[in-house]
Write a protein that holds these residues in place. Sequence first.
Motif, PDB file in Angstrom:
ATOM      1  N   TRP A  44     -27.764  -9.675  20.844  1.00  0.00           N
ATOM      2  CA  TRP A  44     -28.038 -11.113  20.849  1.00  0.00           C
ATOM      3  C   TRP A  44     -29.239 -11.446  21.725  1.00  0.00           C
ATOM      4  O   TRP A  44     -29.958 -12.408  21.455  1.00  0.00           O
TER       5      TRP A  44
ATOM      6  N   ARG B  20     -32.110 -11.076  19.515  1.00  0.00           N
ATOM      7  CA  ARG B  20     -32.142 -12.199  18.574  1.00  0.00           C
ATOM      8  C   ARG B  20     -32.698 -13.454  19.244  1.00  0.00           C
ATOM      9  O   ARG B  20     -33.519 -14.167  18.666  1.00  0.00           O
TER      10      ARG B  20
ATOM     11  N   THR C 100     -28.239 -17.960  14.255  1.00  0.00           N
ATOM     12  CA  THR C 100     -28.646 -17.610  15.615  1.00  0.00           C
ATOM     13  C   THR C 100     -28.768 -18.856  16.478  1.00  0.00           C
ATOM     14  O   THR C 100     -28.298 -18.877  17.622  1.00  0.00           O
TER      15      THR C 100
ATOM     16  N   TYR D  54     -25.323 -20.180  17.365  1.00  0.00           N
ATOM     17  CA  TYR D  54     -24.690 -19.377  18.418  1.00  0.00           C
ATOM     18  C   TYR D  54     -25.294 -19.697  19.775  1.00  0.00           C
ATOM     19  O   TYR D  54     -24.582 -19.779  20.787  1.00  0.00           O
TER      20      TYR D  54
ATOM     21  N   ALA E 186     -22.322  -8.368  13.413  1.00  0.00           N
ATOM     22  CA  ALA E 186     -22.431  -9.337  14.508  1.00  0.00           C
ATOM     23  C   ALA E 186     -21.088  -9.516  15.189  1.00  0.00           C
ATOM     24  O   ALA E 186     -20.073  -9.768  14.541  1.00  0.00           O
TER      25      ALA E 186
ATOM     26  N   TYR F 289     -19.213 -11.666  18.444  1.00  0.00           N
ATOM     27  CA  TYR F 289     -19.480 -12.917  19.151  1.00  0.00           C
ATOM     28  C   TYR F 289     -18.892 -12.970  20.560  1.00  0.00           C
ATOM     29  O   TYR F 289     -19.410 -13.690  21.416  1.00  0.00           O
TER      30      TYR F 289
END
Length: 600
Positions: free
Chosen positions: A169, A172, A193, A196, A438, A440
Amino acid sequence: MVLCLALVPLVSTGSFTLGRYTTAILLMVAALGLNLALGYAGQLVLGHVVIMAVAAYSAAMISVFAELAFVPSLLAGVVIGTIFGTLMMSVGIRVGGWYLALVTLFSVLVLPHAAQLFPEWSGGEFGVTGMASPTLFGYPLGSVGMYLVVVAGFAAVWFASANLINSAWGLRFRALRDAPRAAESVGIDLVSTRLYVYIVSSVPPALAGTLLAFSERFVHYDSFNIGLTLLLLTGVVLGGAGTKWGTIAGMLPLLVLSFWVGPFSPYNAIGLGVGLLVGALIFTNGLVPALLPLMPSAGRKDGIPTTDANPAPLAASMAEAAADPAARDEAVVELTKVEKRFGGNHVLKGLNLSVRRGSLLGVVGPNGSGKSTLLNTLSGFVKPDSGTIKLKGMDIAGWPIHRRAAMGLGRTFQVPQLIDELGPLENIAVGLVARERATYLAPFFQTPGVRKANAERHQASFATFAELRLPNDLLDLTAAKIPLGLKRIVEVGRAIVSRPDVLLLDEPTAGLDDSERAEFGQLLRYLQGAGMTVVVVEHNVPFVLEYCDELVLLESGEITVHADMSKPLPARLRSYLSYAPEHHPGADQASLTQEAQDAS
């Protein structure tokens, strides 16, 4: 640092002093959330103060009216604040930059009026009081206990955010900030993205707001004003947005100033404004990036491989496709009657093109003929008005960019789009994150699965780095310090590390000298030999004549010539190139290239 904060009550037991320390730490927690959104992800959001207010009011009202205890009220406040923050910032999915800043800043200005609309709940001008005394496991916390809970909350946010940034992440977020077009071109969905980012950056201010409500046992909208917004923004910018220690380094002097002159003093606002100017004009990247090179151990070591990395090279991983003659004859890309207009300008006029698997196709044509539009239409950055675009037999004309990349379509850009603060390995690794599943919650805790994914990504990036024969000296450099020619190679590495079927290159040799062009041409031959299909838009005539095996001439939005370079060149193509040698199949390539160089 956390241990030092936890020992503060041993030397300062006064409830007033501890209360000020508690407030200072909570403001740092809120600033950590702003740093995730603004510093790492490049989202110019200015509403974190309102997230604190909504969380504080929610926790206070739940405690007072629902008569819930400290812990459930705290959790409810964090959840409600996070949901509100996500909704408030979600406008960033459609707008960005200063438009996003203005929308989120508007919420700060509206907050006092909104609070006064519902005085029976918010207390209006008198605020909310009467919350339950904070208790934990049945024991009252008191000022010392509440302070330690706040320190624990700060530690949790600090380590969770650091772990998140060290995961996929983090790549990203930085790609969203510095190279959004490149991020999409390797399969990163920017909408998910951003969403998030908004969620995870809302949690710290929501936690800070709820803890502040129970620490002060009082909630009023004046505590969440434009001055606090300026404090958080200045702290992040002054210390160094997008750095681990920048938030702490920037917030500390501002908090000392605020407590010294008083939060409502006019000198406080002046000091914050001066701090923001200093950060913007003198320390352009912040205090921490400016001071880091002065430290003895400031050598850049993150991202440098510490283990042998030797996964299957590109040529081996695509050897099956390269070895199958039938596969090499099939069309991997097909455009049929593709039309594109920009206003009254008809850029692509019923364009038809078929690209064989494993070919190295060059696209030439005068400026304004539609070459870049052709690449952008193929990769999804431009939507065609009509026509079909097929990739491996599937019509992708209406697909978003990241979905096309997932299907095996990679590309580079005229101006290399890299993350300047990261090195070549991390920039290459950006091409892999969309291929990973992915997760989280796991990145916050650096679970074994996350560590394994990080190691595999690192290993694959280093294998591609070595495969492209990039010099090891680059491992000590950030992308900002890499020469242009090598930047283009790094960008190719990012595009091919996920092993796409088709690679689109937009004027890749622009700005390169002769030796760099030769090295780049050999790289294209290597990729073609591995079975990859390469489409290159290029103005350099000797380059396309030497390295491409097919050539397309695009004029006024139409393909006028599609030539096989193993056969004599058509007259129209000869005329465009201003070059008409006797080109026979099997002609000596060195002689042909020399003639082209002389002609150009």
